[in-house]
Design an enzyme around this catalytic site. Structure first.
Site, PDB file in Angstrom:
ATOM      1  N   GLU A 135     -10.455  -0.622  11.266  1.00 15.01           N
ATOM      2  CA  GLU A 135     -11.216  -1.747  10.288  1.00 15.01           C
ATOM      3  C   GLU A 135     -10.696  -3.141  10.649  1.00 15.01           C
ATOM      4  OE1 GLU A 135      -7.524  -1.447   6.875  1.00 15.01           O
ATOM      5  OE2 GLU A 135      -9.648  -1.906   6.300  1.00 15.01           O
ATOM      6  N   ARG A 155     -24.912   7.887  12.724  1.00 15.44           N
ATOM      7  CA  ARG A 155     -24.463   8.131  11.239  1.00 15.44           C
ATOM      8  C   ARG A 155     -23.159   7.319  11.074  1.00 15.44           C
ATOM      9  NH1 ARG A 155     -29.032   9.237  10.518  1.00 15.44           N
ATOM     10  NH2 ARG A 155     -29.965  10.828   9.502  1.00 15.44           N
ATOM     11  N   ARG A 171       0.838  -5.094  -5.780  1.00 19.17           N
ATOM     12  CA  ARG A 171       0.906  -6.283  -4.875  1.00 19.17           C
ATOM     13  C   ARG A 171       1.316  -7.350  -5.785  1.00 19.17           C
ATOM     14  NH1 ARG A 171      -3.082  -3.432  -1.337  1.00 19.17           N
ATOM     15  NH2 ARG A 171      -1.835  -3.093   0.379  1.00 19.17           N
ATOM     16  N   THR A 226       4.294   2.617   5.480  1.00 21.81           N
ATOM     17  CA  THR A 226       3.063   2.034   5.641  1.00 21.81           C
ATOM     18  C   THR A 226       2.213   3.033   6.699  1.00 21.81           C
ATOM     19  OG1 THR A 226       1.396   0.285   6.387  1.00 21.81           O
ATOM     20  CG2 THR A 226       3.458   0.192   7.177  1.00 21.81           C
ATOM     21  N   ASP A 261       2.667  -0.324  11.927  1.00 19.50           N
ATOM     22  CA  ASP A 261       2.553  -1.777  12.391  1.00 19.50           C
ATOM     23  C   ASP A 261       3.597  -2.643  12.298  1.00 19.50           C
ATOM     24  OD1 ASP A 261       2.208  -2.211   9.715  1.00 19.50           O
ATOM     25  OD2 ASP A 261       0.694  -3.529   9.751  1.00 19.50           O
ATOM     26  N   LYS A 312     -23.829  15.536  26.773  1.00 22.40           N
ATOM     27  CA  LYS A 312     -23.040  15.563  25.848  1.00 22.40           C
ATOM     28  C   LYS A 312     -23.784  15.850  24.657  1.00 22.40           C
ATOM     29  CE  LYS A 312     -18.778  13.281  26.911  1.00 22.40           C
ATOM     30  NZ  LYS A 312     -17.336  13.051  26.293  1.00 22.40           N
ATOM     31  N   ARG A 323      -5.262  -2.381   8.702  1.00 17.08           N
ATOM     32  CA  ARG A 323      -5.467  -3.815   8.182  1.00 17.08           C
ATOM     33  C   ARG A 323      -5.598  -4.861   9.741  1.00 17.08           C
ATOM     34  NH1 ARG A 323      -2.090  -5.666   3.301  1.00 17.08           N
ATOM     35  NH2 ARG A 323      -0.369  -4.952   4.722  1.00 17.08           N
ATOM     36  N   ASP A 358       5.478  -5.035   6.085  1.00 20.04           N
ATOM     37  CA  ASP A 358       6.379  -6.221   6.586  1.00 20.04           C
ATOM     38  C   ASP A 358       6.214  -7.162   5.416  1.00 20.04           C
ATOM     39  OD1 ASP A 358       3.706  -6.542   6.874  1.00 20.04           O
ATOM     40  OD2 ASP A 358       3.796  -7.427   8.730  1.00 20.04           O
ATOM     41  N   GLY A 359       5.270  -7.453   4.532  1.00 20.13           N
ATOM     42  CA  GLY A 359       5.024  -8.318   3.177  1.00 20.13           C
ATOM     43  C   GLY A 359       6.443  -7.793   2.468  1.00 20.13           C
ATOM     44  N   ARG A 417     -25.313  12.512  30.413  1.00 17.67           N
ATOM     45  CA  ARG A 417     -24.663  13.835  31.308  1.00 17.67           C
ATOM     46  C   ARG A 417     -24.581  15.073  30.495  1.00 17.67           C
ATOM     47  NH1 ARG A 417     -19.690  10.854  31.539  1.00 17.67           N
ATOM     48  NH2 ARG A 417     -18.854  12.677  30.553  1.00 17.67           N
ATOM     49  N   GLY A 437       0.905  -1.169   0.070  1.00 21.28           N
ATOM     50  CA  GLY A 437      -0.033  -0.009   0.167  1.00 21.28           C
ATOM     51  C   GLY A 437       0.928   1.246   0.024  1.00 21.28           C
ATOM     52  N   ASP A 460       0.002   2.214   8.444  1.00 21.23           N
ATOM     53  CA  ASP A 460      -0.527   1.393   9.803  1.00 21.23           C
ATOM     54  C   ASP A 460       0.244   1.592  10.921  1.00 21.23           C
ATOM     55  OD1 ASP A 460      -2.284   0.667   7.873  1.00 21.23           O
ATOM     56  OD2 ASP A 460      -1.908  -1.375   7.587  1.00 21.23           O
TER      57      ASP A 460
HETATM   58  P1  ADP Z   1       3.047  -4.425   2.810  1.00 13.53           P
HETATM   59  O1  ADP Z   1       4.348  -4.461   2.415  1.00 13.53           O
HETATM   60  O2  ADP Z   1       2.522  -3.207   2.751  1.00 13.53           O
HETATM   61  O3  ADP Z   1       2.765  -5.365   3.939  1.00 13.53           O
HETATM   62  P2  ADP Z   1       1.639  -6.585   1.221  1.00 13.53           P
HETATM   63  O4  ADP Z   1       1.723  -7.312   2.323  1.00 13.53           O
HETATM   64  O5  ADP Z   1       0.749  -6.778   0.299  1.00 13.53           O
HETATM   65  O6  ADP Z   1       2.035  -5.280   1.631  1.00 13.53           O
HETATM   66  O7  ADP Z   1       3.377  -7.178   0.477  1.00 13.53           O
HETATM   67  C1  ADP Z   1       3.553  -6.376  -0.717  1.00 13.53           C
HETATM   68  C2  ADP Z   1       4.227  -7.540  -1.735  1.00 13.53           C
HETATM   69  O8  ADP Z   1       5.422  -7.998  -1.092  1.00 13.53           O
HETATM   70  C3  ADP Z   1       3.568  -8.396  -2.088  1.00 13.53           C
HETATM   71  O9  ADP Z   1       2.434  -8.338  -3.055  1.00 13.53           O
HETATM   72  C4  ADP Z   1       4.464  -9.608  -2.619  1.00 13.53           C
HETATM   73  O10 ADP Z   1       4.792  -9.105  -3.793  1.00 13.53           O
HETATM   74  C5  ADP Z   1       5.595  -9.405  -1.610  1.00 13.53           C
HETATM   75  N1  ADP Z   1       5.592 -10.058  -0.350  1.00 13.53           N
HETATM   76  C6  ADP Z   1       4.539 -10.444   0.665  1.00 13.53           C
HETATM   77  N2  ADP Z   1       4.628 -11.569   1.418  1.00 13.53           N
HETATM   78  C7  ADP Z   1       5.809 -11.940   0.762  1.00 13.53           C
HETATM   79  C8  ADP Z   1       6.598 -13.388   1.155  1.00 13.53           C
HETATM   80  N3  ADP Z   1       6.169 -13.698   2.020  1.00 13.53           N
HETATM   81  N4  ADP Z   1       7.553 -13.697   0.216  1.00 13.53           N
HETATM   82  C9  ADP Z   1       8.073 -12.753  -0.673  1.00 13.53           C
HETATM   83  N5  ADP Z   1       7.308 -11.884  -1.144  1.00 13.53           N
HETATM   84  C10 ADP Z   1       6.411 -11.265  -0.309  1.00 13.53           C
HETATM   85  O1  F6P Z   2      -1.588  -1.286   5.060  1.00 13.20           O
HETATM   86  C1  F6P Z   2      -1.805  -0.270   4.211  1.00 13.20           C
HETATM   87  C2  F6P Z   2      -3.594  -0.222   4.131  1.00 13.20           C
HETATM   88  O2  F6P Z   2      -3.943   1.034   3.943  1.00 13.20           O
HETATM   89  C3  F6P Z   2      -4.410  -1.027   5.306  1.00 13.20           C
HETATM   90  O3  F6P Z   2      -4.622   0.022   6.286  1.00 13.20           O
HETATM   91  C4  F6P Z   2      -5.620  -1.190   4.410  1.00 13.20           C
HETATM   92  O4  F6P Z   2      -6.124  -2.366   4.939  1.00 13.20           O
HETATM   93  C5  F6P Z   2      -5.041  -1.888   3.291  1.00 13.20           C
HETATM   94  O5  F6P Z   2      -3.862  -1.228   2.840  1.00 13.20           O
HETATM   95  C6  F6P Z   2      -6.055  -1.479   2.103  1.00 13.20           C
HETATM   96  O6  F6P Z   2      -5.280  -1.957   0.746  1.00 13.20           O
HETATM   97  P1  F6P Z   2      -5.656  -1.917  -0.538  1.00 13.20           P
HETATM   98  O7  F6P Z   2      -4.692  -0.908  -1.266  1.00 13.20           O
HETATM   99  O8  F6P Z   2      -5.854  -3.079  -1.068  1.00 13.20           O
HETATM  100  O9  F6P Z   2      -7.068  -1.024  -0.713  1.00 13.20           O
END
Ligand code: ADP
Ligand code: F6P
Length: 319
Positions: free
Chosen positions: A222, A243, A72, A125, A129, A213, A171, A103-104, A211, A11, A127
């Site tokens: 999310e 709402r 991705r 990111t 996280d 408010k 996420r 972290d992905g 009270r 993202g 997040d």
């Molecule tokens: P983020 O980096 O924000 O956590 P994603 O989890 O979607 O986002 O990961 C981004 C990209 O990193 C993925 O589309 C993929 O190409 C690569 N990736 C994620 N997990 C792995 C993994 N276990 N091994 C290799 N590449 C990965």
């Molecule tokens: O990881 C960043 C983030 O914006 C999350 O907060 C959210 O769940 C996700 O990406 C949304 O991703 P997409 O780009 O698939 O809409």
């Protein structure tokens, strides 16, 4: 090392452009050539490279998104995809790569480092996280976007004695919800790290309104579930007009705040320095205001918790 690459993955986050700019300009001042990889790992597999000069990254520090674009890539999660990406990098003469993402993306950077292309991760990111860094690039901007929404929602909510549910991103993490809720003075914050039941939230709404408010604001991360489900349940249990606003991808866009542009500039420059010192398999984190380089593997399987003290404070102040 003489030729380094840079890509953004996962993202997008405000400040990614500032980080790319810093990698390019610091890399060049250290005598390196820099190649941008378009569309993250998908572009690596496709060999989608663009030479970057000092001037190529002019006028981008305050632009949201990522001018290299992100993606991705499912293919890159497979050993074959990783091998293809590695071969393309080698064919382009890359000696190392800066990976800006979550972290992905760091998992992908570990695989490339194992294959022989040293990588340095930069945490980008909204997040917040990623274990091992107090802040990630984009988090501060996203929280400020939420804060802007909270101010506006409060104006209309209190004009009508309404309850408002604001669903924010994260996420599987409640950092955005907590920071926005705490800074914006929300009445309830529902986040995965310390779940509140619907009954508890409904009770808080009723107590607050009784009270005197004139509104009640519930922030829902999310990761906890749908803001619309929460809104429906709260209206049913309290009888107050409720709402729902789902902020969505507005949180991912916009110019980075000063804090994010600074963080991105420092982290991007540090990543280029590490690569050009011959290092790889590391990521740059910020701990107690200092940049630290730690092994990418350290991030795997770890959750970055929210300190109990902050969770307690949010609860105490939101009565
Ligand atoms: P983020 O980096 O924000 O956590 P994603 O989890 O979607 O986002 O990961 C981004 C990209 O990193 C993925 O589309 C993929 O190409 C690569 N990736 C994620 N997990 C792995 C993994 N276990 N091994 C290799 N590449 C990965
Ligand atoms: O990881 C960043 C983030 O914006 C999350 O907060 C959210 O769940 C996700 O990406 C949304 O991703 P997409 O780009 O698939 O809409």
């Amino acid at each position: 090392m003489r030729k380094i690459g840079v890509l953004t993955s996962g993202g997008d986050a405000p400040g990614m452009n500032a980080a790319i700019r810093a990698v390019v300009r610091r890399g060049i001042t250290l005598g390196a050539e820099v190649l941008g990889v378009r569309h993250g790992y998908a572009g690596l597999i496709a060999g989608d490279f663009v030479p970057l000069e000092t001037a190529s990254v002019g006028d981008i520090i305050q632009r949201g998104g990522t001018f290299l674009q992100s993606a991705r890539s499912e293919r890159f999660k497979t050993p074959e995809g990783q091998r293809e990406g590695f071969e393309k990098a080698r064919a382009a003469g890359l000696d190392g790569l800066v990976v800006i993402g979550g972290d992905g993306s760091f998992r992908g950077a570990i695989r490339l480092t194992e294959l022989g292309l040293p990588c340095i991760g930069v945490p980008g990111t909204i997040d917040n996280d990623i274990w091992g860094t107090d802040r990630t690039i984009g988090f501060d901007t996203a929280v400020n976007t939420c804060l802007d929404a909270i101010r506006k929602i409060r104006d209309t909510a209190s004009s009508h004695d309404r309850v408002f549910v604001l669903e924010v991103m994260g996420r599987s993490s409640g950092w955005i919800a907590l920071a926005a809720g705490l800074a914006g003075g929300a009445e309830s914050i529902m986040l995965p790290e310390r779940p509140l039941t619907i009954e508890e939230v409904a009770l808080r709404v009723k107590r607050g309104m009784e009270r005197g408010k004139r509104h009640s604001l519930i922030i829902v991360a999310e990761g906890v579930g749908s803001g619309f489900d929460v809104g429906r349940e709260i209206q049913k249990r309290t009888g107050y007009d409720t709402r729902v606003t789902v902020l969505g991808h507005i949180q991912r866009g916009g110019a980075p705040t000063a804090a994010d542009a600074m963080l991105a500039s420092r982290m991007g420059a540090k990543a280029a320095e590490l690569l050009l010192e011959g290092k790889g398999g590391l990521f740059v984190g910020e701990v107690n205001n200092e940049l630290v380089a730690q092994p990418l593997e350290n991030v795997l399987g770890k959750r970055k918790g929210i300190p109990a003290e902050l969770l307690d404070l949010a609860e105490i102040l939101a009565t």
